[in-house]
Design a protein around this motif. Sequence first.
Motif, mmCIF file in Angstrom:
data_model
loop_
_atom_site.group_PDB
_atom_site.id
_atom_site.type_symbol
_atom_site.label_atom_id
_atom_site.label_comp_id
_atom_site.label_asym_id
_atom_site.label_seq_id
_atom_site.Cartn_x
_atom_site.Cartn_y
_atom_site.Cartn_z
ATOM 1 N N VAL A 123 0.857 -1.183 0.000
ATOM 2 C CA VAL A 123 0.000 0.000 0.000
ATOM 3 C C VAL A 123 0.894 1.234 0.000
ATOM 4 O O VAL A 123 1.807 1.364 0.829
ATOM 5 N N ILE A 124 0.650 2.132 -0.965
ATOM 6 C CA ILE A 124 1.426 3.359 -1.092
ATOM 7 C C ILE A 124 0.472 4.540 -1.214
ATOM 8 O O ILE A 124 -0.672 4.382 -1.655
ATOM 9 N N SER A 125 0.942 5.725 -0.814
ATOM 10 C CA SER A 125 0.072 6.900 -0.861
ATOM 11 C C SER A 125 0.846 8.134 -1.322
ATOM 12 O O SER A 125 2.054 8.230 -1.145
ATOM 13 N N GLY A 126 0.107 9.042 -1.930
ATOM 14 C CA GLY A 126 0.633 10.340 -2.313
ATOM 15 C C GLY A 126 -0.183 11.396 -1.583
ATOM 16 O O GLY A 126 -1.419 11.355 -1.614
ATOM 17 N N THR A 127 0.489 12.312 -0.914
ATOM 18 C CA THR A 127 -0.201 13.268 -0.058
ATOM 19 C C THR A 127 0.311 14.681 -0.278
ATOM 20 O O THR A 127 1.515 14.899 -0.366
ATOM 21 N N MET A 128 -0.626 15.622 -0.366
ATOM 22 C CA MET A 128 -0.319 17.053 -0.279
ATOM 23 C C MET A 128 -0.877 17.478 1.074
ATOM 24 O O MET A 128 -2.048 17.233 1.370
#
Length: 187
Positions: A123-128
């Motif tokens: 599981v990977i995420s991209g966050t601002m």
Amino acid sequence: FTHEIRSVRKLLQKVKTAAGDARCHFISGNHEVRLVKYLKDRAPELFELISIPQILGLSDLGYTYTPYGDYLTIGNLALTHDIGHSGMSAHRQSLNKAGMSIVIGHTHRMASVTEKQLMTQEVISGTMCGWLGSEELMLEYMPKASVRRYAVQGFAVAYILPDGTPDVRNIPILGELCIIEGEVVKG
């Protein structure tokens, strides 16, 4: 300029105090690079004598420093100002480019996307994660409607599991309040 530097130092001290025993890191962005470029172009004799960490007193405040264009990793999470993307999809584009969980700050927006790597199923995420400034400061380079619509005051908290997997949670600041781990915090 002196007023701005003093203001940043005060804010960094507030963050450090609020962080307690947690490690604090300063990740440089495009605004700090403007100062470096200015010195290089207009005062080359000072360029090698002055640095962002020195000006902000980062070591005295207990911060590590990551230069613009580089990234810091904590577990399997990359933290950076940006990797070349802006706008409403910057977190998705950064996730796709990095291929690992990443937090960026460049856009001043707040959003997150969570996916899985195809082969590993990690599981990977991209966050601002928003920003901690005031709307007035952004009006110098963005239209008021864009600032009012997209610039979200806030930050992110990342929990790192024993295997290094990050769980990143955006925390918007609502007026003077935010909710951290179910507790309403003012200030």
